[in-house]
Design a protein around this motif. Structure first.
Motif, PDB file in Angstrom:
ATOM      1  N   LEU A  28      24.924   4.178  51.642  1.00 26.89           N
ATOM      2  CA  LEU A  28      25.013   4.426  50.201  1.00 26.89           C
ATOM      3  C   LEU A  28      26.464   4.650  49.794  1.00 26.89           C
ATOM      4  O   LEU A  28      26.904   4.217  48.726  1.00 26.89           O
ATOM      5  CB  LEU A  28      24.163   5.639  49.817  1.00 26.89           C
ATOM      6  CG  LEU A  28      22.643   5.415  49.793  1.00 26.89           C
ATOM      7  CD1 LEU A  28      21.908   6.748  49.781  1.00 26.89           C
ATOM      8  CD2 LEU A  28      22.238   4.589  48.593  1.00 26.89           C
ATOM      9  N   GLY A  29      27.206   5.319  50.674  1.00 27.48           N
ATOM     10  CA  GLY A  29      28.623   5.528  50.412  1.00 27.48           C
ATOM     11  C   GLY A  29      29.390   4.228  50.335  1.00 27.48           C
ATOM     12  O   GLY A  29      30.304   4.077  49.501  1.00 27.48           O
ATOM     13  N   VAL A  30      29.042   3.257  51.183  1.00 30.04           N
ATOM     14  CA  VAL A  30      29.683   1.939  51.122  1.00 30.04           C
ATOM     15  C   VAL A  30      29.451   1.309  49.752  1.00 30.04           C
ATOM     16  O   VAL A  30      30.366   0.733  49.150  1.00 30.04           O
ATOM     17  CB  VAL A  30      29.146   1.029  52.248  1.00 30.04           C
ATOM     18  CG1 VAL A  30      29.629  -0.414  52.054  1.00 30.04           C
ATOM     19  CG2 VAL A  30      29.587   1.551  53.614  1.00 30.04           C
ATOM     20  N   GLY A  31      28.231   1.417  49.248  1.00 35.90           N
ATOM     21  CA  GLY A  31      27.936   0.851  47.932  1.00 35.90           C
ATOM     22  C   GLY A  31      28.750   1.502  46.832  1.00 35.90           C
ATOM     23  O   GLY A  31      29.246   0.819  45.922  1.00 35.90           O
TER      24      GLY A  31
ATOM     25  N   TYR B 284      28.488  11.351  50.579  1.00 35.64           N
ATOM     26  CA  TYR B 284      28.155  10.004  51.036  1.00 35.64           C
ATOM     27  C   TYR B 284      29.371   9.081  51.001  1.00 35.64           C
ATOM     28  O   TYR B 284      29.530   8.219  51.877  1.00 35.64           O
ATOM     29  CB  TYR B 284      27.026   9.428  50.175  1.00 35.64           C
ATOM     30  CG  TYR B 284      25.647   9.983  50.497  1.00 35.64           C
ATOM     31  CD1 TYR B 284      25.471  10.968  51.463  1.00 35.64           C
ATOM     32  CD2 TYR B 284      24.510   9.525  49.826  1.00 35.64           C
ATOM     33  CE1 TYR B 284      24.214  11.468  51.744  1.00 35.64           C
ATOM     34  CE2 TYR B 284      23.246  10.019  50.103  1.00 35.64           C
ATOM     35  CZ  TYR B 284      23.106  10.991  51.066  1.00 35.64           C
ATOM     36  OH  TYR B 284      21.858  11.487  51.354  1.00 35.64           O
ATOM     37  N   VAL B 285      30.234   9.238  49.997  1.00 41.72           N
ATOM     38  CA  VAL B 285      31.472   8.452  49.975  1.00 41.72           C
ATOM     39  C   VAL B 285      32.346   8.836  51.155  1.00 41.72           C
ATOM     40  O   VAL B 285      32.985   7.977  51.789  1.00 41.72           O
ATOM     41  CB  VAL B 285      32.221   8.660  48.642  1.00 41.72           C
ATOM     42  CG1 VAL B 285      33.621   8.049  48.699  1.00 41.72           C
ATOM     43  CG2 VAL B 285      31.433   8.039  47.493  1.00 41.72           C
TER      44      VAL B 285
ATOM     45  N   PHE C 148      24.350  -3.333  43.335  1.00 44.08           N
ATOM     46  CA  PHE C 148      24.529  -2.655  44.614  1.00 44.08           C
ATOM     47  C   PHE C 148      25.248  -1.321  44.424  1.00 44.08           C
ATOM     48  O   PHE C 148      24.808  -0.283  44.926  1.00 44.08           O
ATOM     49  CB  PHE C 148      25.327  -3.558  45.556  1.00 44.08           C
ATOM     50  CG  PHE C 148      25.533  -2.999  46.931  1.00 44.08           C
ATOM     51  CD1 PHE C 148      24.466  -2.618  47.717  1.00 44.08           C
ATOM     52  CD2 PHE C 148      26.822  -2.860  47.451  1.00 44.08           C
ATOM     53  CE1 PHE C 148      24.648  -2.105  48.989  1.00 44.08           C
ATOM     54  CE2 PHE C 148      27.021  -2.348  48.715  1.00 44.08           C
ATOM     55  CZ  PHE C 148      25.937  -1.966  49.491  1.00 44.08           C
ATOM     56  N   ALA C 149      26.352  -1.337  43.675  1.00 43.46           N
ATOM     57  CA  ALA C 149      27.116  -0.114  43.443  1.00 43.46           C
ATOM     58  C   ALA C 149      26.332   0.865  42.567  1.00 43.46           C
ATOM     59  O   ALA C 149      26.249   2.064  42.866  1.00 43.46           O
ATOM     60  CB  ALA C 149      28.460  -0.446  42.806  1.00 43.46           C
ATOM     61  N   GLY C 150      25.743   0.350  41.478  1.00 40.49           N
ATOM     62  CA  GLY C 150      24.998   1.216  40.575  1.00 40.49           C
ATOM     63  C   GLY C 150      23.753   1.806  41.224  1.00 40.49           C
ATOM     64  O   GLY C 150      23.438   2.985  41.033  1.00 40.49           O
ATOM     65  N   GLY C 151      23.042   0.987  41.994  1.00 35.79           N
ATOM     66  CA  GLY C 151      21.856   1.491  42.686  1.00 35.79           C
ATOM     67  C   GLY C 151      22.218   2.553  43.701  1.00 35.79           C
ATOM     68  O   GLY C 151      21.507   3.561  43.853  1.00 35.79           O
ATOM     69  N   SER C 152      23.325   2.355  44.407  1.00 39.82           N
ATOM     70  CA  SER C 152      23.774   3.346  45.391  1.00 39.82           C
ATOM     71  C   SER C 152      24.119   4.661  44.710  1.00 39.82           C
ATOM     72  O   SER C 152      23.751   5.746  45.191  1.00 39.82           O
ATOM     73  CB  SER C 152      24.996   2.817  46.149  1.00 39.82           C
ATOM     74  OG  SER C 152      24.674   1.642  46.865  1.00 39.82           O
ATOM     75  N   LEU C 153      24.836   4.578  43.585  1.00 40.29           N
ATOM     76  CA  LEU C 153      25.216   5.796  42.862  1.00 40.29           C
ATOM     77  C   LEU C 153      23.992   6.506  42.303  1.00 40.29           C
ATOM     78  O   LEU C 153      23.867   7.740  42.416  1.00 40.29           O
ATOM     79  CB  LEU C 153      26.188   5.432  41.734  1.00 40.29           C
ATOM     80  CG  LEU C 153      26.631   6.592  40.829  1.00 40.29           C
ATOM     81  CD1 LEU C 153      27.352   7.664  41.631  1.00 40.29           C
ATOM     82  CD2 LEU C 153      27.513   6.083  39.695  1.00 40.29           C
ATOM     83  N   LEU C 154      23.086   5.754  41.688  1.00 38.64           N
ATOM     84  CA  LEU C 154      21.890   6.358  41.099  1.00 38.64           C
ATOM     85  C   LEU C 154      21.039   7.046  42.161  1.00 38.64           C
ATOM     86  O   LEU C 154      20.590   8.190  41.970  1.00 38.64           O
ATOM     87  CB  LEU C 154      21.076   5.290  40.372  1.00 38.64           C
ATOM     88  CG  LEU C 154      19.775   5.761  39.708  1.00 38.64           C
ATOM     89  CD1 LEU C 154      20.066   6.794  38.629  1.00 38.64           C
ATOM     90  CD2 LEU C 154      19.008   4.565  39.127  1.00 38.64           C
ATOM     91  N   ALA C 155      20.802   6.361  43.278  1.00 32.59           N
ATOM     92  CA  ALA C 155      19.981   6.935  44.346  1.00 32.59           C
ATOM     93  C   ALA C 155      20.610   8.208  44.900  1.00 32.59           C
ATOM     94  O   ALA C 155      19.928   9.225  45.104  1.00 32.59           O
ATOM     95  CB  ALA C 155      19.780   5.913  45.463  1.00 32.59           C
ATOM     96  N   THR C 156      21.915   8.184  45.119  1.00 31.57           N
ATOM     97  CA  THR C 156      22.597   9.350  45.684  1.00 31.57           C
ATOM     98  C   THR C 156      22.593  10.519  44.714  1.00 31.57           C
ATOM     99  O   THR C 156      22.300  11.658  45.084  1.00 31.57           O
ATOM    100  CB  THR C 156      24.050   8.986  46.041  1.00 31.57           C
ATOM    101  OG1 THR C 156      24.048   7.893  46.950  1.00 31.57           O
ATOM    102  CG2 THR C 156      24.757  10.160  46.680  1.00 31.57           C
ATOM    103  N   LEU C 157      22.918  10.244  43.460  1.00 28.51           N
ATOM    104  CA  LEU C 157      22.967  11.308  42.460  1.00 28.51           C
ATOM    105  C   LEU C 157      21.605  11.976  42.315  1.00 28.51           C
ATOM    106  O   LEU C 157      21.504  13.212  42.251  1.00 28.51           O
ATOM    107  CB  LEU C 157      23.420  10.722  41.124  1.00 28.51           C
ATOM    108  CG  LEU C 157      23.748  11.714  40.004  1.00 28.51           C
ATOM    109  CD1 LEU C 157      24.895  12.633  40.403  1.00 28.51           C
ATOM    110  CD2 LEU C 157      24.084  10.967  38.717  1.00 28.51           C
ATOM    111  N   MET C 158      20.538  11.182  42.300  1.00 27.77           N
ATOM    112  CA  MET C 158      19.206  11.752  42.141  1.00 27.77           C
ATOM    113  C   MET C 158      18.758  12.522  43.394  1.00 27.77           C
ATOM    114  O   MET C 158      18.032  13.513  43.287  1.00 27.77           O
ATOM    115  CB  MET C 158      18.199  10.648  41.810  1.00 27.77           C
ATOM    116  CG  MET C 158      18.362  10.080  40.409  1.00 27.77           C
ATOM    117  SD  MET C 158      18.199  11.321  39.087  1.00 27.77           S
ATOM    118  CE  MET C 158      19.933  11.530  38.611  1.00 27.77           C
ATOM    119  N   GLN C 159      19.182  12.067  44.564  1.00 26.60           N
ATOM    120  CA  GLN C 159      18.892  12.854  45.769  1.00 26.60           C
ATOM    121  C   GLN C 159      19.549  14.226  45.691  1.00 26.60           C
ATOM    122  O   GLN C 159      18.947  15.247  46.039  1.00 26.60           O
ATOM    123  CB  GLN C 159      19.376  12.099  47.009  1.00 26.60           C
ATOM    124  CG  GLN C 159      18.524  10.907  47.384  1.00 26.60           C
ATOM    125  CD  GLN C 159      19.088  10.139  48.559  1.00 26.60           C
ATOM    126  OE1 GLN C 159      19.896  10.657  49.327  1.00 26.60           O
ATOM    127  NE2 GLN C 159      18.680   8.887  48.704  1.00 26.60           N
TER     128      GLN C 159
END
Length: 336
Positions: free
Chosen positions: A28-31, A171-172, A119-130
């Motif tokens: 997710l950090g890569v995204g 994650y980043v 890819f970038a937006g999905g990674s950010l959204l998933a991480t933020l919500m976690q």
């Protein structure tokens, strides 16, 4: 003395969540690093470092959720009821990045940017919500008779938003050190600089969360700052500081490629250990313990048979996939 199934299942869930945080955390950090690298070939390399393993990493999320349903159904029900919206947004984010993996490499030049953004937006959204979900759980979920009785927006608070941002930083941090290990040349040098920046942000986030979390509940403050606790728990923040300092030094050495990621994993382990120490045996703050939330022992025992069979298989194929796809990823390597 009989076997305490609740403790065993709590250990399995703690393991599953940690494996997910580590393994899906770095991809997710890569995204989330994508927007900082505009060159198409650099993005190809970055995505190819995780393309063979990203979907297997998410197996641990399924294991954690299934284990919670089997062993602690009260918690499963309460969490889904209280956190329905952030969990749904997290799943949407994971779907977006999963679709982006498949479509990006097949899209033409004119449309590839769409899947880069997905890819970038999905990674950010998933991480933020976690992170928001974690923060909301730490703040506490209002229950009566094991049933959620709070409001639909109770999960949204300054603390939960901050933990969301903190998890983005974490994650980043993992993703940048992973890419330092997997890349080379000019791209690796840029990623070393990104990893240094993320290390600073990670240190600030760890300090802030460590100071804020004990203010949420008295038992957490007592756990960390009680007279008897200091002598046992003081090594955790001390080791975090030492590990971050060592990581900073290794990022300055071009010969140290794997060390930054190894140290980042250790820092993540220490942070996660601190979280577990803070709340256990409470599984759902402010006061629901693992024994109060437990399913009948017969149900836990039946589910444990399956878990003890499947976990070694997951560990085995995970280790094998990482072994097969070890080494550097270079320009010109392709994901099919």
């Amino acid at each position: 003395m009989g076997i305490d199934m609740s403790i065993i299942w709590a250990g399995i869930i703690v393991l599953g969540v940690f494996m997910y945080v580590v393994m899906d955390g770095f991809d997710l950090g890569v995204g989330m690093l994508f927007p900082f690298f505009q060159d198409r070939h650099d993005r190809d390399v970055m995505m190819n470092t995780i393309a063979p393993i990203w979907d297997g990493n998410e197996t641990w999320l399924v294991l954690g959720g299934a284990g919670l349903l089997a062993a602690f159904p009260v918690v499963y029900s309460a969490v889904l009821s209280a956190l329905y919206l952030p969990i749904m947004l997290m799943l949407i984010g994971l779907i977006l990045r999963g679709v982006a993996f498949e479509f990006r490499f097949k899209a033409g030049d004119a449309r590839r940017h769409i899947w880069d953004k997905a890819f970038a937006g999905g990674s950010l959204l998933a991480t933020l919500m976690q992170g928001v979900t974690l923060g909301a759980i730490l703040m506490g979920i209002e229950l009566e008779g094991g049933v959620f009785v709070g409001g639909a927006w109770d999960w949204l608070s300054p603390f939960s938003v901050f933990t969301g941002c903190g998890l983005v930083a974490a994650y980043v941090f993992l993703g940048s050190t992973w890419l330092v290990m997997k890349t080379e040349g000019r791209l690796q040098q840029e990623l070393r600089r990104a990893a240094r920046a993320s290390t600073i942000v990670m240190a600030i986030a760890i300090a802030a969360v460590s100071l804020w979390t004990p203010l949420l509940h008295g038992h957490i403050a007592e756990r960390w700052f009680g007279a008897d606790a200091l002598q046992w728990l003081l090594p955790v923040p001390f080791l975090v500081v030492l590990s971050l300092a060592a990581l900073w030094r290794t990022l300055g050495s071009e010969q140290r490629n794997a060390s930054p990621f190894s140290l980042a994993l250790f820092v993540t382990f220490l942070g996660y250990s601190g979280l577990v120490i803070s709340i256990m045996p409470i599984i759902l703050p402010p006061s629901l313990t693992i024994w109060q939330a437990a399913a009948p022992a017969s149900s836990q025992g039946f589910a444990l048979v399956g878990a003890l069979f499947i976990i070694p298989i997951i560990l085995g194929y995970t280790a094998w996939s990482y072994y097969v796809f070890r080494g550097k990823v270079r320009h010109g390597d392709h994901y099919h």
